[in-house]
Design a protein around this motif. Sequence first.
Motif, PDB file in Angstrom:
ATOM      1  N   GLY A  21       0.820  -1.210   0.000  1.00  0.00           N
ATOM      2  CA  GLY A  21       0.000   0.000   0.000  1.00  0.00           C
ATOM      3  C   GLY A  21       0.851   1.256   0.000  1.00  0.00           C
ATOM      4  O   GLY A  21       0.453   2.266   0.585  1.00  0.00           O
ATOM      5  N   GLY A  22       2.020   1.171  -0.608  1.00  0.00           N
ATOM      6  CA  GLY A  22       2.903   2.321  -0.677  1.00  0.00           C
ATOM      7  C   GLY A  22       3.841   2.473   0.504  1.00  0.00           C
ATOM      8  O   GLY A  22       4.751   3.293   0.477  1.00  0.00           O
ATOM      9  N   GLN A  23       3.658   1.678   1.558  1.00  0.00           N
ATOM     10  CA  GLN A  23       4.516   1.763   2.737  1.00  0.00           C
ATOM     11  C   GLN A  23       5.649   0.745   2.633  1.00  0.00           C
ATOM     12  O   GLN A  23       5.406  -0.417   2.284  1.00  0.00           O
ATOM     13  N   PRO A  24       6.868   1.143   2.949  1.00  0.00           N
ATOM     14  CA  PRO A  24       7.999   0.223   2.811  1.00  0.00           C
ATOM     15  C   PRO A  24       8.158  -0.704   4.025  1.00  0.00           C
ATOM     16  O   PRO A  24       8.038  -0.273   5.171  1.00  0.00           O
ATOM     17  N   PHE A  25       8.447  -1.959   3.749  1.00  0.00           N
ATOM     18  CA  PHE A  25       8.775  -2.956   4.765  1.00  0.00           C
ATOM     19  C   PHE A  25       9.958  -3.772   4.256  1.00  0.00           C
ATOM     20  O   PHE A  25      10.169  -3.873   3.042  1.00  0.00           O
ATOM     21  N   PRO A  26      10.734  -4.374   5.143  1.00  0.00           N
ATOM     22  CA  PRO A  26      11.815  -5.251   4.686  1.00  0.00           C
ATOM     23  C   PRO A  26      11.248  -6.419   3.886  1.00  0.00           C
ATOM     24  O   PRO A  26      10.251  -7.028   4.282  1.00  0.00           O
ATOM     25  N   ALA A  27      11.866  -6.730   2.777  1.00  0.00           N
ATOM     26  CA  ALA A  27      11.383  -7.834   1.946  1.00  0.00           C
ATOM     27  C   ALA A  27      11.452  -9.163   2.695  1.00  0.00           C
ATOM     28  O   ALA A  27      10.751 -10.118   2.349  1.00  0.00           O
ATOM     29  N   SER A  28      12.252  -9.212   3.762  1.00  0.00           N
ATOM     30  CA  SER A  28      12.418 -10.450   4.536  1.00  0.00           C
ATOM     31  C   SER A  28      11.137 -10.878   5.244  1.00  0.00           C
ATOM     32  O   SER A  28      11.030 -12.020   5.673  1.00  0.00           O
ATOM     33  N   ILE A  29      10.150  -9.975   5.363  1.00  0.00           N
ATOM     34  CA  ILE A  29       8.899 -10.358   6.031  1.00  0.00           C
ATOM     35  C   ILE A  29       7.957 -11.085   5.084  1.00  0.00           C
ATOM     36  O   ILE A  29       6.880 -11.519   5.495  1.00  0.00           O
ATOM     37  N   GLY A  30       8.348 -11.231   3.823  1.00  0.00           N
ATOM     38  CA  GLY A  30       7.451 -11.814   2.827  1.00  0.00           C
ATOM     39  C   GLY A  30       6.961 -13.200   3.199  1.00  0.00           C
ATOM     40  O   GLY A  30       5.772 -13.513   3.057  1.00  0.00           O
ATOM     41  N   LYS A  31       7.868 -14.046   3.709  1.00  0.00           N
ATOM     42  CA  LYS A  31       7.480 -15.411   4.061  1.00  0.00           C
ATOM     43  C   LYS A  31       6.509 -15.427   5.231  1.00  0.00           C
ATOM     44  O   LYS A  31       5.517 -16.156   5.223  1.00  0.00           O
ATOM     45  N   GLN A  32       6.782 -14.605   6.241  1.00  0.00           N
ATOM     46  CA  GLN A  32       5.887 -14.531   7.387  1.00  0.00           C
ATOM     47  C   GLN A  32       4.512 -14.012   6.976  1.00  0.00           C
ATOM     48  O   GLN A  32       3.481 -14.531   7.419  1.00  0.00           O
ATOM     49  N   ARG A  33       4.528 -12.998   6.139  1.00  0.00           N
ATOM     50  CA  ARG A  33       3.253 -12.432   5.675  1.00  0.00           C
ATOM     51  C   ARG A  33       2.450 -13.462   4.889  1.00  0.00           C
ATOM     52  O   ARG A  33       1.232 -13.559   5.036  1.00  0.00           O
ATOM     53  N   ALA A  34       3.133 -14.251   4.044  1.00  0.00           N
ATOM     54  CA  ALA A  34       2.452 -15.280   3.261  1.00  0.00           C
ATOM     55  C   ALA A  34       1.834 -16.333   4.173  1.00  0.00           C
ATOM     56  O   ALA A  34       0.721 -16.830   3.920  1.00  0.00           O
ATOM     57  N   THR A  35       2.531 -16.667   5.268  1.00  0.00           N
ATOM     58  CA  THR A  35       1.998 -17.634   6.233  1.00  0.00           C
ATOM     59  C   THR A  35       0.720 -17.115   6.873  1.00  0.00           C
ATOM     60  O   THR A  35      -0.274 -17.838   7.001  1.00  0.00           O
ATOM     61  N   LEU A  36       0.734 -15.851   7.274  1.00  0.00           N
ATOM     62  CA  LEU A  36      -0.457 -15.248   7.877  1.00  0.00           C
ATOM     63  C   LEU A  36      -1.590 -15.144   6.869  1.00  0.00           C
ATOM     64  O   LEU A  36      -2.759 -15.382   7.194  1.00  0.00           O
ATOM     65  N   SER A  37      -1.254 -14.789   5.646  1.00  0.00           N
ATOM     66  CA  SER A  37      -2.270 -14.659   4.606  1.00  0.00           C
ATOM     67  C   SER A  37      -2.967 -15.991   4.356  1.00  0.00           C
ATOM     68  O   SER A  37      -4.199 -16.047   4.201  1.00  0.00           O
ATOM     69  N   GLN A  38      -2.191 -17.058   4.331  1.00  0.00           N
ATOM     70  CA  GLN A  38      -2.770 -18.384   4.134  1.00  0.00           C
ATOM     71  C   GLN A  38      -3.680 -18.769   5.307  1.00  0.00           C
ATOM     72  O   GLN A  38      -4.762 -19.324   5.122  1.00  0.00           O
ATOM     73  N   ARG A  39      -3.229 -18.464   6.517  1.00  0.00           N
ATOM     74  CA  ARG A  39      -4.041 -18.772   7.698  1.00  0.00           C
ATOM     75  C   ARG A  39      -5.352 -17.993   7.671  1.00  0.00           C
ATOM     76  O   ARG A  39      -6.410 -18.531   8.006  1.00  0.00           O
ATOM     77  N   ILE A  40      -5.284 -16.725   7.269  1.00  0.00           N
ATOM     78  CA  ILE A  40      -6.500 -15.908   7.175  1.00  0.00           C
ATOM     79  C   ILE A  40      -7.440 -16.464   6.125  1.00  0.00           C
ATOM     80  O   ILE A  40      -8.667 -16.492   6.305  1.00  0.00           O
ATOM     81  N   HIS A  41      -6.877 -16.919   5.011  1.00  0.00           N
ATOM     82  CA  HIS A  41      -7.688 -17.519   3.953  1.00  0.00           C
ATOM     83  C   HIS A  41      -8.429 -18.761   4.455  1.00  0.00           C
ATOM     84  O   HIS A  41      -9.581 -19.003   4.099  1.00  0.00           O
ATOM     85  N   GLN A  42      -7.767 -19.548   5.301  1.00  0.00           N
ATOM     86  CA  GLN A  42      -8.356 -20.792   5.799  1.00  0.00           C
ATOM     87  C   GLN A  42      -9.353 -20.555   6.929  1.00  0.00           C
ATOM     88  O   GLN A  42     -10.401 -21.203   6.987  1.00  0.00           O
ATOM     89  N   GLN A  43      -9.035 -19.619   7.832  1.00  0.00           N
ATOM     90  CA  GLN A  43      -9.836 -19.468   9.045  1.00  0.00           C
ATOM     91  C   GLN A  43     -10.725 -18.228   9.059  1.00  0.00           C
ATOM     92  O   GLN A  43     -11.696 -18.180   9.825  1.00  0.00           O
ATOM     93  N   GLY A  44     -10.393 -17.244   8.262  1.00  0.00           N
ATOM     94  CA  GLY A  44     -11.138 -15.990   8.278  1.00  0.00           C
ATOM     95  C   GLY A  44     -10.369 -14.903   9.008  1.00  0.00           C
ATOM     96  O   GLY A  44      -9.670 -15.167   9.997  1.00  0.00           O
ATOM     97  N   PHE A  45     -10.503 -13.671   8.544  1.00  0.00           N
ATOM     98  CA  PHE A  45      -9.737 -12.554   9.081  1.00  0.00           C
ATOM     99  C   PHE A  45     -10.035 -12.303  10.549  1.00  0.00           C
ATOM    100  O   PHE A  45      -9.119 -12.191  11.381  1.00  0.00           O
TER     101      PHE A  45
END
Length: 537
Positions: free
Chosen positions: A48-72
């Motif tokens: 969303g235009g805000q910078p974050f370290p690219a190293s968080i990508g894997k963690q973010r993907a894990t959370l995104s998958q969990r949200i997809h499975q269980q709901g936000f």
Amino acid sequence: MNRSALKKYAPQARLDFIEAVTLRARRLGLDPALPVNIEQTGDVLLIGGQPFPASIGKQRATLSQRIHQQGFSVVVEALAYTWFNRFVAIRFMELKGYFNHGYRVLSHPQGQHPEILDNVQHLDLFGLDKVEVIRLKTAGNQDEVLYREILLAQCHELHRNMPFLFEALDDATELLLPDNLLRTDSPIARLVGDVEESDWQEVEVIGWLYQFYISEKKDEVIGKVVKSEDIPAATQLFTPNWIVQYLVQNSLGRLWLMANPGSSLKEKMPYYIEPAEQTPEVQTQLDALIKVRMDEDGGALNPESLTILDPACGSGHILVEAYNLLRAIYEERGYRLRDIPRLILQKNLFGLDIDDRAAQLAGFALLMKAREDDRRLFDDDGHPPYLNVMAIQQSAGLPDKEIAQCIINAAIQIEGGEAFHSGQLFGGGQLETHHSSGLTVLDLRQLIQLFEHGKIFGSLISVPDALKVKVGRIVDLLASVRREGDDLSRSYASQVLEQFAWPASLLALQYDTVVANPPYMGGKYLNAMLKEGGCRI
């Protein structure tokens, strides 16, 4: 303890933590209802235009998958609860002076910003980059970033002794640590300001905070058709201390006094009631129960042989009271106080619950009781305190066949052997693979399938006799694969070991005492435990 203040603080804290975690999740673009543009440029991840370290990508993907499975909302509420538990634990420990570095992490003795910020140059926390810490401190305007790094490092440090409550390095949950934690209206500031320091003297405060934290959730779901994830809130009730003492003293305490009629502990059990005279048949059974727990010379009941289970342990109030009585029992038998805590945790106390966060608090409460008696409890990194308190998990939807086959194949490869098969077809025409231990893919599948509805039935799950005799071998096999397998098999083995094999081993045991006060089920719950779980009082 000012329970009125706790009752006022905790329900609002739940809303505050949910809001803070929600805002953080949305900042990371994790809310499906508010999609944002995500792109990576070099080492920078733009969300969303805000910078974050690219190293968080894997963690973010894990959370995104969990949200997809269980709901936000489900994931946000769960992680808000998790961070609440962690801050409560840190607050308790800092006021008790249990941190090796000696500084307060959330507060300051003089009421200023967290004391640990003034002493960053002295910190030696796991994963903390000292050079970066000094750079942030000298910058003068980076205290929020610095404090976040320190908090995460403290959590990583605590993971060594409390992995059930604090995440390992790079665990995905750290991404949802709320922002703006140094503000005067942050969840940390309210925890420090709204609960008086005097209320943290006894570990019982943990249970009351837990009870009041879920009170509004309980009101929302009570009397309705309850989803599995809402069963804990609908059925949990904090048991007053006098009732807990009554239950423990008239079960564990009675067993000890039956074996030691001359014990002075009776004077220390105000809620103990002399048992009624028993029929000869019942008395014979009671005598036999005592006899098998005697020392080898038959001289006295061995405290190390006593086993106590709370099958619905909640935040651990009953287990904590049982700890107090067991400590007195060990002392009466002449054990050194420094040896008692680890013996109690490893040999005597067992707890299960369907609520992950409740089990976290129960484990934490027990460790704090043990730490009171043994200041070296957390000093040995190679041998962290042993706990038999676990949350029962659910296996519905897991690919049990794939998981079991992967683990068995890895175990065979570790031994350097070759797979051999039975002559009986297994599943869709596939021959069943055997390990040298005698375990098969089918054994692991049966274990996993046993917990298909684990979050609904909890401790009512009965381990079949055929599986009981194999649980020990299964634990050993899984531990071996977790140490020496490839990435996939290690991951599977760790999951099955922690979520199914260890709880199954607790459910398969027989216990001298089962103490529970489960609301809404009453005696039916306990009778089922005794009948189906093979436990005894």
